[in-house]
Design a protein around this motif. Structure first.
Motif, PDB file in Angstrom:
ATOM      1  N   SER A   1       0.809  -1.116  -0.124  1.00 14.37           N
ATOM      2  CA  SER A   1      -0.085  -0.014   0.175  1.00 14.37           C
ATOM      3  C   SER A   1       0.808   1.393   0.209  1.00 14.37           C
ATOM      4  O   SER A   1       0.193   2.239  -0.559  1.00 14.37           O
ATOM      5  N   LEU A   2       2.193   1.244   0.390  1.00 13.25           N
ATOM      6  CA  LEU A   2       2.977   2.354   0.567  1.00 13.25           C
ATOM      7  C   LEU A   2       4.368   1.886   0.611  1.00 13.25           C
ATOM      8  O   LEU A   2       4.723   1.007   1.171  1.00 13.25           O
ATOM      9  N   LEU A   3       5.086   2.553  -0.248  1.00 14.34           N
ATOM     10  CA  LEU A   3       6.707   2.043  -0.574  1.00 14.34           C
ATOM     11  C   LEU A   3       7.451   3.413   0.074  1.00 14.34           C
ATOM     12  O   LEU A   3       7.203   4.393  -0.411  1.00 14.34           O
ATOM     13  N   ALA A   4       8.219   3.298   0.990  1.00 13.60           N
ATOM     14  CA  ALA A   4       9.223   4.176   1.517  1.00 13.60           C
ATOM     15  C   ALA A   4      10.526   3.834   0.936  1.00 13.60           C
ATOM     16  O   ALA A   4      10.876   2.784   1.170  1.00 13.60           O
ATOM     17  N   ILE A   5      11.135   4.858   0.267  1.00 12.63           N
ATOM     18  CA  ILE A   5      12.413   4.420  -0.547  1.00 12.63           C
ATOM     19  C   ILE A   5      13.479   5.398  -0.196  1.00 12.63           C
ATOM     20  O   ILE A   5      13.129   6.867  -0.216  1.00 12.63           O
ATOM     21  N   ASP A   6      14.580   4.953  -0.014  1.00 10.60           N
ATOM     22  CA  ASP A   6      16.164   5.701  -0.113  1.00 10.60           C
ATOM     23  C   ASP A   6      16.620   5.431  -1.299  1.00 10.60           C
ATOM     24  O   ASP A   6      16.278   4.639  -2.073  1.00 10.60           O
ATOM     25  N   PHE A   7      17.685   6.325  -1.627  1.00 12.05           N
ATOM     26  CA  PHE A   7      18.690   6.423  -2.875  1.00 12.05           C
ATOM     27  C   PHE A   7      19.386   5.187  -2.429  1.00 12.05           C
ATOM     28  O   PHE A   7      19.508   4.247  -3.425  1.00 12.05           O
TER      29      PHE A   7
ATOM     30  N   VAL B   1       4.071   6.515  -2.561  1.00 12.43           N
ATOM     31  CA  VAL B   1       5.525   6.380  -2.440  1.00 12.43           C
ATOM     32  C   VAL B   1       6.015   7.564  -1.691  1.00 12.43           C
ATOM     33  O   VAL B   1       5.717   8.748  -1.785  1.00 12.43           O
ATOM     34  N   VAL B   2       6.974   7.221  -0.423  1.00 13.14           N
ATOM     35  CA  VAL B   2       7.435   8.203   0.158  1.00 13.14           C
ATOM     36  C   VAL B   2       8.923   8.259   0.234  1.00 13.14           C
ATOM     37  O   VAL B   2       9.288   7.203   0.277  1.00 13.14           O
ATOM     38  N   VAL B   3       9.680   9.266  -0.357  1.00 11.72           N
ATOM     39  CA  VAL B   3      10.811   9.487  -0.617  1.00 11.72           C
ATOM     40  C   VAL B   3      11.543   9.838   0.929  1.00 11.72           C
ATOM     41  O   VAL B   3      11.163  10.848   1.445  1.00 11.72           O
ATOM     42  N   THR B   4      12.376   8.853   1.586  1.00 10.20           N
ATOM     43  CA  THR B   4      13.049   9.064   2.688  1.00 10.20           C
ATOM     44  C   THR B   4      14.372   9.500   2.587  1.00 10.20           C
ATOM     45  O   THR B   4      15.115   9.613   4.006  1.00 10.20           O
ATOM     46  N   GLU B   5      14.788   9.648   1.523  1.00 15.08           N
ATOM     47  CA  GLU B   5      16.485  10.101   1.330  1.00 15.08           C
ATOM     48  C   GLU B   5      16.657  11.345   1.925  1.00 15.08           C
ATOM     49  O   GLU B   5      15.671  12.405   1.735  1.00 15.08           O
ATOM     50  N   SER B   6      17.693  11.764   2.924  1.00 15.15           N
ATOM     51  CA  SER B   6      18.081  13.122   3.099  1.00 15.15           C
ATOM     52  C   SER B   6      18.921  13.741   2.396  1.00 15.15           C
ATOM     53  O   SER B   6      18.922  15.181   2.464  1.00 15.15           O
TER      54      SER B   6
END
Length: 97
Positions: A33-39, A64-69
């Protein structure tokens, strides 16, 4: 199911994947349902690779949530998501219509 694709465990999710093979398996086998993704991921591939693969296989979830800082890497992930048909008001949370 919420899936986090990152080599850091900083996002609350039901399943954590630190490399592309685990992420691809999760997207193929589970209803995400939700994808949290880092680079940055373990191995030679990165988050952009997962998004591109998911677009071709039509397995990306609606959210989709981008979690990369790191800003430059966030932009790369954002561009790939926009190319896959997602939009965002804040550059972090993306939704596919």
């Amino acid at each position: 199911m919420r899936v986090a694709v990152s080599k850091r465990g900083v996002y609350h999710a039901d399943l954590y994947c630190s490399d592309t093979s685990a992420a691809k398996k999760a997207l193929r086998e589970h209803r995400v349902s939700l994808l949290a993704i880092d680079f940055y991921l373990k191995g030679r591939d990165n988050g952009v690779t997962i998004i591109a693969w998911g677009k071709v296989k039509n397995v990306l979830p609606q959210y989709v949530v981008v979690t990369e800082s790191e800003r430059s890497k966030r932009i790369l992930l954002s561009l790939e998501l926009k190319n896959a048909g997602y939009c965002s008001a804040d550059g972090t949370t993306f939704m596919k219509y």
